[in-house]
Write a protein that holds these residues in place. Structure first.
Motif, mmCIF file in Angstrom:
data_model
loop_
_atom_site.group_PDB
_atom_site.id
_atom_site.type_symbol
_atom_site.label_atom_id
_atom_site.label_comp_id
_atom_site.label_asym_id
_atom_site.label_seq_id
_atom_site.Cartn_x
_atom_site.Cartn_y
_atom_site.Cartn_z
ATOM 1 N N LYS B 81 -41.116 -29.095 10.808
ATOM 2 C CA LYS B 81 -39.905 -29.187 10.239
ATOM 3 C C LYS B 81 -39.297 -30.416 11.154
ATOM 4 O O LYS B 81 -39.229 -30.146 12.351
ATOM 5 C CB LYS B 81 -38.915 -27.851 10.509
ATOM 6 C CG LYS B 81 -37.448 -27.822 9.963
ATOM 7 C CD LYS B 81 -36.893 -26.487 10.346
ATOM 8 C CE LYS B 81 -36.750 -25.656 9.238
ATOM 9 N NZ LYS B 81 -36.060 -26.091 8.145
ATOM 10 N N SER B 91 -35.036 -20.961 21.833
ATOM 11 C CA SER B 91 -35.194 -20.085 20.428
ATOM 12 C C SER B 91 -36.211 -20.620 19.494
ATOM 13 O O SER B 91 -36.584 -19.907 18.527
ATOM 14 C CB SER B 91 -33.875 -19.478 19.893
ATOM 15 O OG SER B 91 -33.382 -20.666 19.770
ATOM 16 N N MET B 92 -36.742 -22.031 19.957
ATOM 17 C CA MET B 92 -37.555 -22.570 18.830
ATOM 18 C C MET B 92 -38.976 -22.607 19.432
ATOM 19 O O MET B 92 -39.796 -23.050 18.623
ATOM 20 C CB MET B 92 -37.255 -24.069 18.913
ATOM 21 C CG MET B 92 -35.875 -24.315 17.793
ATOM 22 S SD MET B 92 -35.851 -26.128 17.632
ATOM 23 C CE MET B 92 -34.613 -26.266 16.639
ATOM 24 N N LYS B 95 -42.308 -22.845 17.330
ATOM 25 C CA LYS B 95 -42.055 -23.330 16.186
ATOM 26 C C LYS B 95 -42.958 -24.871 16.056
ATOM 27 O O LYS B 95 -42.920 -25.257 17.024
ATOM 28 C CB LYS B 95 -40.615 -23.513 15.911
ATOM 29 C CG LYS B 95 -40.025 -22.130 15.537
ATOM 30 C CD LYS B 95 -38.854 -22.536 14.802
ATOM 31 C CE LYS B 95 -37.921 -21.212 14.625
ATOM 32 N NZ LYS B 95 -38.360 -20.282 13.580
#
Lengths: 273, 173
Positions: B81, B91-92, B95
C-alpha cells in the motif's frame, strides 16, 4: 495528571541519571579503599558499583521512547568485569574507564534520547510535553461529548494510523453523520474522511479541500498556515483533524486510553512535524 | 556477474580480503625466507582453492539472497500500500508498504547490507536491505521502495522499512 501531584517517577528520574557515575566511580573508589584496608582481597568485586550503574543505565534506556541499544547492552560488560579475576592495577584502570564510559552514555541518553517517560511503558497518563499540553488545553471543547462518539474518534484514529485508509474513511463518514456530534468534531471527521480516501487511492491534493473554520482555532493543535502554501495547509488540516480526534477520544472514551497511549508517539510526530 | 536472471554482486570486503591474502601468499612464496617460501609453495594446492573460496562463498550467498528477494518481488508489488513517509508509525509494524522519495543517504553498501534514508515531502525514514539492490542506487536518486515496516532492532526502536525492492524511477539533475 495534574502538575500539583507529581508522580514518584518524575522526581526520581533526574537523580537516577546522576546516580550512574556516582555508583560506577563510587564502587571502584570504595573497592580501592577496602582493598587497601585489607577487607577486599579481589579488586574484581569492586566492579559491583559499575554493574549496578550499568543496570540502572539500561533501565533508563528502556524507559525511553527511542531505545539506546548501546546503553541497553552495558550490563553484559558489567557482569563480565564482576566475574572475571583481574590483577589489581589493571582492574582499577578497567573499572575507571568503564565508569567513564557509563557516565558518557548516561549524558548521551539524557541529551540525545530525551527525558525519561514517567512510569515507562506501564504509565496510564500522557507524559509531560506538547501532546499532553494540547490534550489538556483542548479538553473543554469535548465536555459532554458522548462516549460513543469518543470511541468513534479513537477507532478512526487507530485505522488511520494503521494505514487502513478505506476503513478510516468509512468510520469517519459514519461518525460524522451521528446525531449529537459537535460541529468541530464533525469537521475533523470530514477532513479525515477526505484525506483517507485520497491516501487509499494514492491521489494528490485536490484543488479544493475541506478545512476547519477560523472559529475552530482554539482547538487546533497546530496553527493554521496563511494562504500561499496549499500543500502545507492541506497537511496541517490532516494533522489537526487527527490530533483533534485523539483529544476527543482521550476525554470522551477513557477505555480507549491504553490504545491511545500506545500511539502517542505517532500523535507526537504529527504535532511536532 | 549474471547467474540466470540474478545479477550477483560481490561486495568490496571479500574482494579486499582476497587481494590482501593473495598478495601475502605471493610475497611469502617468492620473496619470503627460503623455508617459508618452500612451505607456501608446497601448500599451494589448498591455498589457491581457499583463496577463491573467499570470493565464491560470498557470491553464492549473494546469489541465494538475491534470488530469494526476486521471488518475493511480485508478492510485495501486489500487496504493498502506498503511504506517506510521515504516516508510517508503530501500528504499521508488519505491513507491506510502498513509498516514493529521494535518497538522502546511502550507507553500508560496501558490505552488501545497504541502509538508505529515503525522504518524501512529508518526512524521511530509514530503509534497510539485507542484500544488494538490483539497481545501483545513489544519493539524490528518486526511488520507489517496497518493503515491510519493522522495528529498527526487531523488538524495539523506531519503525524502519525492511526493503525488498528499491528501484530508481528518475534521477535529479
Amino acid at each position: 495528571m495534574t502538575d500539583n501531584n507529581p508522580s514518584p517517577e518524575k522526581t526520581i528520574f533526574p537523580f537516577a541519571e546522576a546516580l550512574v557515575p556516582v555508583l560506577a566511580f563510587g564502587g571502584t573508589l570504595a573497592g580501592v579503599a577496602l582493598h587497601n584496608a585489607g577487607i577486599l582481597f579481589e579488586i574484581q568485586y569492586a566492579a559491583i558499583g559499575g554493574l549496578f550503574a550499568s543496570c540502572l543505565l539500561a533501565y533508563l534506556a528502556w524507559t525511553r521512547l527511542h531505545k539506546d541499544i548501546v546503553a541497553l547492552s552495558t550490563p553484559i560488560y558489567g557482569i563480565i568485569f564482576f566475574v572475571t579475576p583481574i590483577e589489581y592495577t589493571a582492574g582499577v584502570v578497567l573499572q575507571l574507564v568503564y565508569a567513564a564510559g557509563l557516565t558518557i552514555l548516561a549524558a548521551r541518553l539524557r541529551y540525545r534520547f530525551g527525558p525519561g517517560i514517567a512510569g515507562g511503558s506501564s504509565t496510564k497518563e500522557l507524559p509531560p510535553g506538547p501532546l499532553r499540553d494540547y490534550v489538556e488545553s483542548s479538553g473543554g471543547a469535548f465536555e459532554g461529548l458522548f462516549s460513543v462518539i469518543g470511541h468513534d474518534a479513537a477507532l478512526a484514529f487507530f485505522r488511520f494510523s494503521e494505514g487502513e485508509y478505506q476503513a478510516a474513511a468509512e468510520l469517519a463518514h459514519a461518525a460524522s453523520c451521528r446525531s449529537g456530534t459537535p460541529e468541530h468534531v464533525v469537521r475533523a471527521f470530514s477532513v479525515i474522511r477526505q484525506h483517507a480516501e485520497l491516501l487509499d487511492k494514492n491521489l494528490p491534493r485536490p484543488l479544493t479541500y475541506l478545512t476547519f473554520l477560523p472559529a475552530d482555532a482554539p482547538v487546533m493543535a497546530k496553527p493554521l498556515p496563511g494562504p500561499g502554501d496549499p500543500d502545507h495547509e492541506f497537511g496541517t488540516m490532516m494533522d489537526n483533524a487527527l490530533l483533534l480526534l485523539f483529544s476527543a477520544a482521550w476525554h470522551a472514551s477513557p477505555e480507549d486510553r491504553p490504545s491511545l497511549l500506545s500511539l502517542q508517539q505517532f500523535a507526537r510526530k504529527l504535532l511536532e512535524a | 556477474m549474471k547467474i540466470g536472471s540474478v545479477d550477483v554482486r560481490i561486495s568490496i570486503l571479500p574482494i579486499a580480503a582476497f587481494i590482501v591474502f593473495t598478495s601475502g601468499f605471493i610475497i611469502a612464496a617468492f620473496f619470503g625466507p627460503p623455508e617459508m617460501a618452500d612451505d607456501v609453495r608446497k601448500s599451494l594446492i589448498w591455498i589457491i582453492p581457499a583463496l577463491f573460496l573467499l570470493l565464491i562463498i560470498p557470491a553464492i550467498l549473494n546469489y541465494m539472497s538475491r534470488s530469494q528477494y526476486a521471488d518475493l518481488e511480485p508478492e510485495y508489488e501486489m500487496k504493498a500500500k502506498t503511504v506517506r513517509v510521515r504516516l508510517i508509525n508503530e501500528s504499521m509494524i508488519g505491513k507491506i508498504v510502498r513509498i516514493v522519495g529521494v535518497v538522502e543517504q546511502a550507507r553500508y553498501q560496501f558490505i552488501n547490507r545497504p541502509q538508505f534514508t529515503v525522504a518524501d515531502r512529508s518526512g524521511s525514514i530509514s530503509v534497510k536491505m539485507f542484500t544488494t539492490p538490483a539497481d545501483d542506487v545513489k544519493v539524490n536518486d528518486i526511488v520507489e521502495v517496497y518493503g515491510q515496516v519493522i522495528r529498527r532492532y526487531i523488538v524495539t526502536g523506531e519503525p524502519v522499512i525492511n526493503c525488498v525492492i528499491i528501484r530508481k524511477t528518475e534521477q535529479n539533475g
